[in-house]
Structures are given as C-alpha cells and as structure tokens.
Design a protein around this motif. Sequence first.
Motif, PDB file in Angstrom:
ATOM      1  N   PHE B   8       0.816  -1.216   0.000  1.00 58.14           N
ATOM      2  CA  PHE B   8       0.000   0.000   0.000  1.00 58.14           C
ATOM      3  C   PHE B   8       0.850   1.266   0.000  1.00 58.14           C
ATOM      4  N   ALA B   9       0.202   2.335  -0.462  1.00 54.79           N
ATOM      5  CA  ALA B   9       0.731   3.696  -0.392  1.00 54.79           C
ATOM      6  C   ALA B   9       2.125   3.795  -1.023  1.00 54.79           C
ATOM      7  N   SER B  10       3.079   4.411  -0.312  1.00 55.06           N
ATOM      8  CA  SER B  10       4.393   4.652  -0.918  1.00 55.06           C
ATOM      9  C   SER B  10       5.102   3.343  -1.287  1.00 55.06           C
ATOM     10  N   ARG B  12       3.664   0.573  -2.386  1.00 52.54           N
ATOM     11  CA  ARG B  12       3.082   0.101  -3.648  1.00 52.54           C
ATOM     12  C   ARG B  12       3.725   0.848  -4.818  1.00 52.54           C
ATOM     13  N   GLU B  13       3.914   2.152  -4.643  1.00 52.46           N
ATOM     14  CA  GLU B  13       4.518   2.947  -5.724  1.00 52.46           C
ATOM     15  C   GLU B  13       5.996   2.615  -5.911  1.00 52.46           C
ATOM     16  N   ARG B  53      10.938   2.520   8.186  1.00 52.11           N
ATOM     17  CA  ARG B  53       9.718   2.312   8.971  1.00 52.11           C
ATOM     18  C   ARG B  53       8.629   1.732   8.076  1.00 52.11           C
ATOM     19  N   ARG B  55       5.185  -1.419   8.250  1.00 52.88           N
ATOM     20  CA  ARG B  55       4.348  -2.255   9.110  1.00 52.88           C
ATOM     21  C   ARG B  55       3.844  -3.440   8.307  1.00 52.88           C
ATOM     22  N   ALA B  57       0.584  -6.390   8.248  1.00 46.33           N
ATOM     23  CA  ALA B  57      -0.668  -6.928   8.783  1.00 46.33           C
ATOM     24  C   ALA B  57      -0.874  -8.305   8.157  1.00 46.33           C
ATOM     25  N   MET B  62      -2.727  -6.290  12.685  1.00 44.31           N
ATOM     26  CA  MET B  62      -1.328  -5.906  12.769  1.00 44.31           C
ATOM     27  C   MET B  62      -0.496  -7.100  13.244  1.00 44.31           C
ATOM     28  N   ALA B  76      -0.140  -7.939   4.299  1.00 47.46           N
ATOM     29  CA  ALA B  76      -0.073  -6.572   3.763  1.00 47.46           C
ATOM     30  C   ALA B  76       1.141  -5.866   4.341  1.00 47.46           C
ATOM     31  N   PHE B  78       3.008  -2.119   4.511  1.00 52.36           N
ATOM     32  CA  PHE B  78       2.709  -0.711   4.241  1.00 52.36           C
ATOM     33  C   PHE B  78       3.501   0.219   5.155  1.00 52.36           C
ATOM     34  N   PRO B  80       4.014   3.377   7.907  1.00 54.63           N
ATOM     35  CA  PRO B  80       3.207   3.775   9.074  1.00 54.63           C
ATOM     36  C   PRO B  80       2.006   4.594   8.610  1.00 54.63           C
ATOM     37  N   VAL B  81       0.865   4.378   9.256  1.00 57.29           N
ATOM     38  CA  VAL B  81      -0.382   4.979   8.780  1.00 57.29           C
ATOM     39  C   VAL B  81      -0.420   6.480   9.086  1.00 57.29           C
ATOM     40  N   THR B  82      -1.175   7.210   8.255  1.00 56.83           N
ATOM     41  CA  THR B  82      -1.226   8.673   8.404  1.00 56.83           C
ATOM     42  C   THR B  82      -2.641   9.216   8.223  1.00 56.83           C
TER      43      THR B  82
END
Lengths: 158, 84
Positions: B8-10, B12-13, B53, B55, B57, B62, B76, B78, B80-82
């Motif tokens: 996910f997020a960065s 995934r990119e 950093r 994480r 799941a 988690m 998963a 990813f 750290p969540v924001t």
Amino acid sequence: MPTIRVQTEDFDLGAEVDALRAGNAKIGGIALFVGLVRDINDGAGVSTLTLEHYPAMTQKALVDIVDQACARWDVINATVIHRVGQLMPTDQIVLVIVASGHRGDAFQACEFIIDFLKTRAPFWKKESTQKGERWVEARASDDAASSRWQALHKSEES
Amino acid sequence: MMLNVLYFASLRETFGIASEHIALPAPATVAALIVVLRARGDSWFDALGPDKRWRVAVNEEMAVMDTVLQVGDAVAIFPPVTGG
C-alpha cells in the motif's frame, strides 16, 4: 450500536449528532472531533490531499478501536466516519462522536479514538503541493499521543 | 505454501505492484517473507531494510516479524499509517 463508515462523500455534523442521540435520554453529553484538510503542511502549500486505505482491514481496525473505547469508558454510542479519495483544503476528513452519561467519559473516549485511529487504522495521505506529490510521513507526536493512553491504562490497572 | 501479498501507499509505488502471490516453504514467519522480498535487491532491499519504517498486517490484523504464516494468508506491507 456504533456507526462506523468509510466514504468518499462529505458528512453533516448536525445530522450525525442527531442520529447518534435520537431518543436516548440516558445521554448526558456528547464530545466530537472533526479533522480538516489544512492548506499548509511542513512548510509547503497543499492543493489537494488524497486518502488511500486498505479496505479489507479498515472497518475491522476502526471497530476494534471503538470496542476498546467502549470497554474503557462509559460510552453509550459512538460514530466514526473517515473519508477517502481526493480532498481539498478546508474539507472535512474524519469525524469522531462519542455520547456518554457524562462529559468526562465522552471527552476521553473521543480523544482516545482519534489518537488510536491516527496510529492504527490503515489510511495514508498523499499531498499535492507546488513542489509535487508526496506521501505524508507519520509523526512521532502521533505515536506519543497514542502510547500515552497505554501508559494511562497501565497506571489505572495498578 | 502460497501467500497473497499486498502493498500500500508509498511501498506500492516504490515496488510498482499492488499485490502478488508468493510461495514460501512452510512453516514460515513474516520475517522469512521479508528475507525473500529483500533478496530481490534494489528498491526491495532498501525499502524493507531494518532502518526503514514499515508495518505488516496478516489477515487484516497488525503483525510482527515473528508472526507465523499459514497457507492462503493475506500479508499486507505498508508504511506507518497517516489517517485522521
């Protein structure tokens, strides 16, 4: 029953508070937190904010956070709404409402839920600024705000 | 055993991929999966380094490096969540 929603649409504060408290004479106080999109973050102007999430996990994580709040404080009912997709400065991002018999529990449970949401619910923000796009970095202050509740919990138990 | 691995997020990119199936010899932990991913080198090696950093799941809960994986688990990875 708590209301937990992840949606692209905006939400109406009055309508959500009305729905939460409808006809319940046991509720003595309601605390709510609304998170908004700022137009500046870390020194750069923000033109849009895009919220991504992990759909299979998000609902589960939010339910778990609200359950923890209900176990710790006198929560009569709660609402958590988090928006995803593209947002603009001044837009509402997140809403936490807690109804309780008394204000102390309502305030504390509301703050606990938003603190835990910020460090445990799988959402990620990407900002579009004049310098280009960038993923928002997690803040140490958010981790500190969240772990403060665990320290408090331990001292309550002992 | 086959795992369904999601990014996910960065991350995934950075990896240029949202999900994939990865086969690992059982029994395996999250740590074993990370070793396999880092062995791909380049951005995989860098982004999943111990100094970074991120994480994990497992099945939408988690997890930690010692979490044991089962056949068909959704893992998963990813940043750290924001949210909020």
